[in-house]
Design an enzyme around this catalytic site. Structure first.
Site, short mmCIF file in Angstrom:
data_model
loop_
_atom_site.label_atom_id
_atom_site.label_comp_id
_atom_site.label_asym_id
_atom_site.label_seq_id
_atom_site.Cartn_x
_atom_site.Cartn_y
_atom_site.Cartn_z
N ASN A 135 31.59 65.46 78.00
CA ASN A 135 31.74 64.26 77.15
C ASN A 135 32.73 64.48 76.01
OD1 ASN A 135 30.21 65.95 75.60
ND2 ASN A 135 28.32 64.74 75.75
N ARG A 274 27.18 68.10 64.61
CA ARG A 274 25.74 68.17 64.45
C ARG A 274 25.41 67.85 63.00
NH1 ARG A 274 25.46 67.33 69.01
NH2 ARG A 274 24.69 68.66 70.68
N GLN A 303 16.49 64.04 64.90
CA GLN A 303 16.73 62.90 65.79
C GLN A 303 15.49 62.61 66.61
OE1 GLN A 303 21.56 63.46 66.29
NE2 GLN A 303 20.33 63.30 68.10
N HIS A 327 23.05 58.54 67.72
CA HIS A 327 23.79 59.56 68.48
C HIS A 327 24.18 59.00 69.85
CE1 HIS A 327 23.84 64.13 69.66
NE2 HIS A 327 24.95 63.50 70.02
P1 NAD Z 1 33.99 74.11 72.18
O1 NAD Z 1 33.14 75.29 72.46
O2 NAD Z 1 35.05 73.75 73.15
O3 NAD Z 1 34.69 74.27 70.76
C1 NAD Z 1 34.00 74.66 69.61
C2 NAD Z 1 34.99 75.30 68.67
O4 NAD Z 1 34.32 75.48 67.41
C3 NAD Z 1 35.46 76.68 69.14
O5 NAD Z 1 36.87 76.72 69.11
C4 NAD Z 1 34.84 77.63 68.13
O6 NAD Z 1 35.63 78.79 67.91
C5 NAD Z 1 34.77 76.75 66.91
N1 NAD Z 1 33.82 77.23 65.90
C6 NAD Z 1 32.60 77.80 66.08
N2 NAD Z 1 32.08 78.15 64.90
C7 NAD Z 1 32.99 77.83 63.96
C8 NAD Z 1 33.01 77.97 62.55
N3 NAD Z 1 32.02 78.57 61.88
N4 NAD Z 1 34.08 77.49 61.90
C9 NAD Z 1 35.12 76.94 62.56
N5 NAD Z 1 35.17 76.79 63.90
C10 NAD Z 1 34.10 77.23 64.58
O7 NAD Z 1 32.97 72.91 71.96
P2 NAD Z 1 33.27 71.34 72.06
O8 NAD Z 1 33.12 70.89 73.46
O9 NAD Z 1 34.52 71.04 71.31
O10 NAD Z 1 32.01 70.77 71.25
C11 NAD Z 1 31.80 71.12 69.90
C12 NAD Z 1 30.47 70.60 69.44
O11 NAD Z 1 30.48 69.18 69.37
C13 NAD Z 1 29.29 70.91 70.36
O12 NAD Z 1 28.79 72.21 70.20
C14 NAD Z 1 28.30 69.86 69.95
O13 NAD Z 1 27.51 70.32 68.88
C15 NAD Z 1 29.16 68.69 69.47
N6 NAD Z 1 29.11 67.55 70.43
C16 NAD Z 1 28.65 66.36 69.99
C17 NAD Z 1 28.56 65.30 70.88
C18 NAD Z 1 28.06 63.94 70.44
O14 NAD Z 1 27.67 63.13 71.29
N7 NAD Z 1 28.07 63.63 69.17
C19 NAD Z 1 28.92 65.46 72.22
C20 NAD Z 1 29.45 66.69 72.61
C21 NAD Z 1 29.53 67.74 71.71
#
Ligand code: NAD
Length: 376
Positions: A135, A274, A303, A327
């Site tokens: 997503n 989050r 949530q 959400h």
């Molecule tokens: P991803 O794993 O592709 O990317 C996450 C990035 O965050 C990585 O590059 C990682 O190095 C970086 N990161 C981790 N800790 C960090 C920190 N302390 N400071 C800076 N950067 C940091 O993940 P993604 O697919 O891009 O998703 C990211 C997050 O988005 C998910 O873990 C989830 O919590 C959230 N999400 C929300 C929804 C929604 O419906 N709202 C849907 C999907 C994902």
């Protein structure tokens, strides 16, 4: 084989729209799929359809997830597979995991498995997988929409129209162009990078990112983004900050009173990652004081969010700046098709003893399989 799925209730909408796959009613399409794989003893139970006796092999689908008498806590005890979704998270604490003696696999139907105690999963040799990438475009589009809605002061403008009023100056006094602004993402992974790609045509003054993982040079150049290594320096340069990192020990409460005081006065903050990455009360008071001009997102520290959660009604001094929604950014109809298919594929690999897609594995074989949940 006992499979427990905690999904959100779709009610009337799920009956009218069968593509709402992520609901209790439509069960990620698992009922039919499992039957087609020859699992004959499938009983499907939920709060709407209770049955009295349990066969040996069952799929329990429920939205009832809070407290010791919930379907979640009662049936977790002997489940082998747990399917959850970030939209209606079944919070799997260490305590609950230790009681779940048969649990081998947790599947997140979506992206983001922080509702599971991942360190406890490592200790208890429970694998955790998510449907990586399912997503990410859905969320990136939502982020761009939230940024525009805040910067252009769209929501108060629309509310004014519904009220029957027409006072352009009340809206225009706090409406800006995105062109010429500095936008930065905390986290430049799948979602963060897609946000940068989508912002490129808006001719922002600069696109920045803060992430311990550096983007490859070509990827950086393709979106003309600059990495800033110090978080305080990063936020002090941004007109708009968007949060796109997972929730873990290193990001919980990252955006707190101290960091918010380093933001440019009147900056906009968008968080679809989050809720708990931002301190609830610090955000509400930064918006109230005008230190933040706007805050938008779809994720909450709890949530469903309680009816009196301050983020529902918080406003800036001009009475706007709130772009909160439930959400849903990652659960569009298109996203549901992808994460339902991905969930089946993970289950299929598990049932057939095949190797899982490496990108989907968060915790495998008692160890971290991803570098995205913090630097270790
Ligand atoms: P991803 O794993 O592709 O990317 C996450 C990035 O965050 C990585 O590059 C990682 O190095 C970086 N990161 C981790 N800790 C960090 C920190 N302390 N400071 C800076 N950067 C940091 O993940 P993604 O697919 O891009 O998703 C990211 C997050 O988005 C998910 O873990 C989830 O919590 C959230 N999400 C929300 C929804 C929604 O419906 N709202 C849907 C999907 C994902």
């Amino acid at each position: 084989m006992k499979v427990l799925a905690i999904l959100y209730t779709g009610a009337r909408a799920a009956v009218q729209e069968p593509r709402l796959l992520g609901t209790v009613e439509n069960k990620l399409g698992l009922e039919k799929w499992l039957a087609s794989r020859g699992h004959e003893l499938i009983g499907t139970f939920n709060v709407l359809l209770p049955i009295l006796s349990m066969p040996d092999e069952w799929l329990l689908v429920s939205s009832d997830k809070e407290g010791p008498n919930s379907d979640f806590q009662k049936h977790l005890v002997d489940a082998e597979v747990l399917i959850t979704t970030p939209f209606h998270p079944g919070y799997l604490t260490r305590d609950l995991m230790e009681k779940a003696k048969n649990l081998r696999l947790c599947v997140t139907a979506g992206v983001g498995s922080d509702h599971i105690d991942l360190n406890a999963a490592i200790d208890n040799k429970v694998q955790v997988l998510e449907v990586t990438g399912s997503n990410v475009t859905s969320v990136a589009e939502h982020v761009v929409m939230d940024i525009l809605a805040l910067v252009r002061n769209f929501i108060p403008a629309h509310e004014m129209i519904e009220r029957g009023d027409w006072q352009v100056s009340d809206i225009a006094r706090n409406a800006f162009d995105l062109e010429g602004k500095v936008v930065g993402t905390i986290g430049a992974g799948r979602i963060g990078y897609r946000v940068l790609q989508r912002l490129l045509p808006f001719d922002c003054k600069e696109l920045l990112y803060y992430d311990y993982a550096t983007l490859p040079k070509e990827a950086e150049q393709a979106v003309k983004a600059r990495r800033v290594e110090d978080i305080e320096e990063f936020v002090s340069e941004c007109d708009v900050v968007t949060v796109n990192a997972p929730l873990h020990e290193g990001t919980r409460g990252l955006i707190n009173e101290k960091l918010l005081s380093k933001f440019k006065p009147g900056a906009w903050l968008v968080n679809t990652a989050r809720g708990a990455i931002c301190d609830q009360d610090a955000v509400a008071s930064a918006l109230k004081s005008g230190q933040l001009r706007g805050y938008a997102g779809d994720v909450w520290n709890v949530q469903p969010a309680p009816a009196d959660h301050p983020w529902r009604t918080m406003k800036n001094p001009l009475g706007g700046g709130n772009g909160m929604t439930p959400h849903y950014s990652g659960t569009t109809i298109d996203a549901q098709a992808r994460y339902a298919a991905g969930t089946k594929s993970i289950l299929e690999n598990y049932f057939d003893g095949k190797e899982q897609e490496p990108a989907n594995v968060i915790v495998g074989d008692g160890a971290w399989a991803t570098k995205a949940y913090g630097q270790r």
